[in-house]
Scaffold this active site. Structure first.
Site, mmCIF file in Angstrom:
data_model
loop_
_atom_site.group_PDB
_atom_site.id
_atom_site.type_symbol
_atom_site.label_atom_id
_atom_site.label_comp_id
_atom_site.label_asym_id
_atom_site.label_seq_id
_atom_site.Cartn_x
_atom_site.Cartn_y
_atom_site.Cartn_z
ATOM 1 N N GLY A 165 -58.914 8.343 -43.736
ATOM 2 C CA GLY A 165 -58.375 7.661 -44.577
ATOM 3 C C GLY A 165 -59.369 6.604 -45.107
ATOM 4 N N LYS A 237 -51.780 8.893 -41.610
ATOM 5 C CA LYS A 237 -50.391 9.463 -41.059
ATOM 6 C C LYS A 237 -49.701 8.636 -40.005
ATOM 7 C CE LYS A 237 -52.121 13.765 -42.755
ATOM 8 N NZ LYS A 237 -53.048 14.934 -42.194
ATOM 9 N N GLU A 275 -54.445 20.520 -47.093
ATOM 10 C CA GLU A 275 -53.956 19.503 -47.448
ATOM 11 C C GLU A 275 -53.605 19.434 -48.993
ATOM 12 O OE1 GLU A 275 -54.515 16.136 -43.829
ATOM 13 O OE2 GLU A 275 -55.607 16.082 -45.923
ATOM 14 N N ASN A 290 -58.847 20.796 -43.242
ATOM 15 C CA ASN A 290 -58.905 20.313 -42.063
ATOM 16 C C ASN A 290 -59.304 21.385 -41.305
ATOM 17 O OD1 ASN A 290 -59.104 17.562 -42.759
ATOM 18 N ND2 ASN A 290 -57.003 17.330 -42.479
ATOM 19 N N ARG A 292 -59.611 22.144 -38.063
ATOM 20 C CA ARG A 292 -59.309 21.968 -36.669
ATOM 21 C C ARG A 292 -58.046 21.848 -36.411
ATOM 22 N NH1 ARG A 292 -57.522 16.859 -37.617
ATOM 23 N NH2 ARG A 292 -58.486 15.748 -39.472
ATOM 24 N N VAL A 295 -53.619 16.308 -35.484
ATOM 25 C CA VAL A 295 -52.920 15.312 -34.596
ATOM 26 C C VAL A 295 -51.429 15.890 -34.668
ATOM 27 C CG1 VAL A 295 -51.831 13.337 -34.384
ATOM 28 C CG2 VAL A 295 -54.283 13.583 -34.897
HETATM 29 P P1 ADP Z 1 -54.915 13.882 -39.219
HETATM 30 O O1 ADP Z 1 -54.342 14.544 -40.312
HETATM 31 O O2 ADP Z 1 -55.067 14.963 -38.122
HETATM 32 O O3 ADP Z 1 -54.465 12.708 -38.722
HETATM 33 P P2 ADP Z 1 -57.504 12.326 -39.928
HETATM 34 O O4 ADP Z 1 -58.544 12.869 -40.913
HETATM 35 O O5 ADP Z 1 -56.545 11.259 -40.201
HETATM 36 O O6 ADP Z 1 -56.348 13.681 -39.529
HETATM 37 O O7 ADP Z 1 -58.217 11.933 -38.527
HETATM 38 C C1 ADP Z 1 -58.561 12.987 -37.490
HETATM 39 C C2 ADP Z 1 -57.921 12.482 -36.349
HETATM 40 O O8 ADP Z 1 -58.841 12.339 -35.276
HETATM 41 C C3 ADP Z 1 -57.161 10.850 -36.388
HETATM 42 O O9 ADP Z 1 -55.608 10.999 -36.107
HETATM 43 C C4 ADP Z 1 -58.012 10.208 -35.224
HETATM 44 O O10 ADP Z 1 -57.032 9.398 -34.727
HETATM 45 C C5 ADP Z 1 -58.588 11.327 -34.728
HETATM 46 N N1 ADP Z 1 -59.852 10.802 -34.430
HETATM 47 C C6 ADP Z 1 -60.859 10.345 -35.169
HETATM 48 N N2 ADP Z 1 -62.075 9.833 -34.664
HETATM 49 C C7 ADP Z 1 -61.799 9.701 -33.519
HETATM 50 C C8 ADP Z 1 -62.334 9.372 -32.255
HETATM 51 N N3 ADP Z 1 -63.496 8.808 -32.336
HETATM 52 N N4 ADP Z 1 -61.781 9.627 -31.047
HETATM 53 C C9 ADP Z 1 -60.496 10.113 -30.957
HETATM 54 N N5 ADP Z 1 -59.857 10.534 -31.940
HETATM 55 C C10 ADP Z 1 -60.301 10.526 -33.161
HETATM 56 P P1 ADP Z 2 -58.886 12.029 -45.255
HETATM 57 O O1 ADP Z 2 -60.072 13.024 -45.141
HETATM 58 O O2 ADP Z 2 -59.419 10.679 -44.855
HETATM 59 O O3 ADP Z 2 -57.695 12.744 -44.604
HETATM 60 P P2 ADP Z 2 -57.689 12.884 -47.799
HETATM 61 O O4 ADP Z 2 -58.494 13.473 -49.103
HETATM 62 O O5 ADP Z 2 -56.734 13.819 -46.918
HETATM 63 O O6 ADP Z 2 -58.720 11.994 -46.689
HETATM 64 O O7 ADP Z 2 -56.704 11.758 -48.226
HETATM 65 C C1 ADP Z 2 -55.915 10.998 -47.453
HETATM 66 C C2 ADP Z 2 -54.623 10.394 -48.051
HETATM 67 O O8 ADP Z 2 -54.951 9.480 -48.986
HETATM 68 C C3 ADP Z 2 -53.750 11.571 -48.566
HETATM 69 O O9 ADP Z 2 -52.907 12.070 -47.395
HETATM 70 C C4 ADP Z 2 -53.142 10.824 -49.722
HETATM 71 O O10 ADP Z 2 -52.149 9.749 -49.118
HETATM 72 C C5 ADP Z 2 -53.957 9.840 -50.334
HETATM 73 N N1 ADP Z 2 -54.751 10.558 -51.514
HETATM 74 C C6 ADP Z 2 -55.979 11.123 -51.258
HETATM 75 N N2 ADP Z 2 -56.334 11.522 -52.630
HETATM 76 C C7 ADP Z 2 -55.467 11.057 -53.230
HETATM 77 C C8 ADP Z 2 -55.387 11.281 -54.824
HETATM 78 N N3 ADP Z 2 -56.057 11.880 -55.601
HETATM 79 N N4 ADP Z 2 -54.139 10.713 -55.421
HETATM 80 C C9 ADP Z 2 -53.282 10.059 -54.508
HETATM 81 N N5 ADP Z 2 -53.586 9.727 -53.271
HETATM 82 C C10 ADP Z 2 -54.517 10.432 -52.684
HETATM 83 MG MG MG Z 3 -56.691 14.271 -45.096
#
Ligand code: ADP
Ligand code: ADP
Ligand code: MG
Length: 461
Positions: A165, A237, A275, A290, A292, A295
């Protein structure tokens, strides 16, 4: 099959991987920083190697230290978990050069999906719908303004290297764009060392729907249904469920097929997540992949009965997927809540500290993934997530009731957590009806926090 795997992570996901290995008769080597010498993953692994001081950059992100530990302890493969090195293409390449199997897709696949602007381009070619936006990255805010003019406001400025995010800003008018652009770019540079930005149309109050993918080295690609992750704070999330109330059987099929096409387009191997955002008219748009384990993967494991980490390891060892698309059946309903050591009333500020007491719920249809135990001290150096509560029940309402009951049983003393907030969400009519979208928490946070302050609640404290 491998004899010994190095687990290049910490916390609950390291424990999760070690558990899968144990059940498969595979030995594990844990790595840890000095801050984690008493951590659960260190105690559960067959063997543990200290790889450096607390700062992640000096330990869990230290590729040389991790690879040395793997080679010297005789491992054949490395499981990266999520976060840390899990989406580091260079690390995946280095594993291969050290004759270690990286449990995940190839470095090239990680590279192509990790660059979110480039991933968009690939999806357009594969016929997967993407959010309207820029062709690749934009050079500066001037170019971003031009793209925004074309796609129409509001827009979302996003970092191409972004994750968790961070590095994204919503923009509603041209006047606010330049400042938002600079702020997002600065954040991306600080977090990811890469300030490349792209522009997407902002889909207003969408649902976040993602599809779990599994692919083997023999060309089989299947999806394991969706997760609805629309309960978010700061685009991150907090609660996830499967199946999603927003999808008809028809839409599920179409999105599932799009997710499989996305995985095929990049030559995927292993577990991955595609996603999407879904708008009010049921149009879906790819936002990122993603590469990998995620979570929230247990939600999918509960409704499919498939152990995704076991499957990751099998696929990495060259075995075919142990199931076909037809054999994947979503049964009942599963919900996960992430318990973070943070203060929702103070902008979700992380609050590490000593775990004075912890008690986890149990019973029918309940799963707790955590590395917490009584007396364990949370380090400020790492992620604030301390546990995941996951419930499974025949239907959504029963799952909600079960999760409420779990949160009533849960005790975590020593620092604030988001558990009470999650509990209140489970009583919110919008949540109960299943009509919520990604704006839910932003819209209702104040009201929910007010509720938490009811005098009767605080009376016995
Ligand atoms: P997800 O959709 O799996 O939540 P995010 O893109 O939000 O994916 O982030 C990846 C996950 O990896 C996050 O939930 C975050 O808590 C975890 N994460 C990111 N950086 C670190 C870190 N340095 N140490 C541990 N966990 C991490
Ligand atoms: P991250 O790599 O940080 O997970 P994402 O591209 O998956 O980034 O976006 C994280 C969140 O931001 C999404 O789950 C959604 O809630 C919001 N988001 C991302 N792109 C858009 C968009 N174009 N319009 C509205 N919401 C968005
Ligand atoms: Mg994402």
């Amino acid at each position: 099959m491998f004899h010994r795997i190095l687990v290049a992570n910490r916390g609950e996901i390291a424990v999760r991987v070690i558990r899968a290995c144990r059940e498969m008769g595979v030995e594990t080597v844990a790595v840890y920083s000095t801050a984690d010498k008493d951590a659960l993953h260190v105690q559960l692994a067959t063997k543990a190697v200290c790889i450096g001081p607390p700062k992640a950059a000096d330990s869990y992100l230290n590729q040389t230290a991790v690879l040395t530990a793997a080679v010297e302890s005789g491992c054949e493969a490395v499981h990266p978990g999520y976060g840390f090195l899990s989406e580091n293409a260079e690390f995946a390449d280095l594993c291969r050069r050290c004759a270690l199997k990286f449990i995940g897709p190839s470095g090239d696949v990680i590279r192509s999906m990790g660059d979110k602007a480039a991933a968009r381009e690939m999806m357009i070619k594969a016929g997967v719908p993407v959010v309207p936006g820029s062709d690749g990255c934009v050079a500066d805010s001037g170019e971003a303004l031009k793209v925004a003019e074309q796609v129409g406001y509001p827009v979302m400025l996003k970092a191409s290297a972004g994750g968790g995010g961070r590095g994204m800003r919503r923009v509603f008018t041209p006047e606010e764009l330049p400042a938002a652009f600079d702020a997002a770019r600065a954040e991306a540079e600080a977090c990811f060392g890469d300030g490349s930005m792209y522009v997407e149309k902002l889909i207003l109050n969408p649902r976040h729907i993602e599809f779990q993918i599994m692919a083997d080295s023999q060309g089989h690609v299947v999806h394991l249904g969706e997760r609805d992750c629309s309960i978010q704070r700061r685009n991150q999330k907090l609660m996830e469920e499967s199946p999603s109330y927003a999808l008809s059987e028809e839409l599920r099929k179409a999105m599932g097929e799009a997710a499989v096409a996305a995985a095929r387009a990049c030559g995927y191997e292993g577990a991955g997540t595609v996603e999407f955002v879904l708008d009010k008219e049921n149009h879906y748009y790819f936002i990122e992949m993603n590469t990998r384990i995620q979570v929230e993967h247990p939600v999918t494991e509960m409704v499919t009965g498939i152990d995704l980490v076991r499957e990751q390891i099998r696929v990495a060892a060259g075995l075919p997927l142990s199931f076909t698309q037809e054999e994947v059946r979503l049964q009942g309903h599963a919900i996960e809540v992430r318990i973070n050591a943070e203060d929702p009333a103070n902008g979700f500020r992380p609050c590490p500290g000593k775990t004075e007491f912890v008690h986890f719920p149990g019973g029918c249809g309940v799963r707790v993934d955590s590395a917490l135990y009584n007396g364990f001290t949370l380090s400020p150096y790492y992620d604030s997530m301390v546990a995941k509560l996951i419930v499974h029940a025949p239907n959504r309402l029963t799952a909600i009731r079960r999760l409420r009951r779990c949160l009533e049983e849960l005790v975590v003393e020593g620092y604030p957590t988001g558990a009470d907030l999650a509990y209140l969400i489970l009583y919110h009519s919008e949540y109960l009806r299943g009509t919520y979208d990604t704006s839910f928490l932003e819209k209702h946070l104040e009201e929910l926090l007010d509720w938490q302050e009811l005098p009767s609640e605080g009376a016995d404290e």
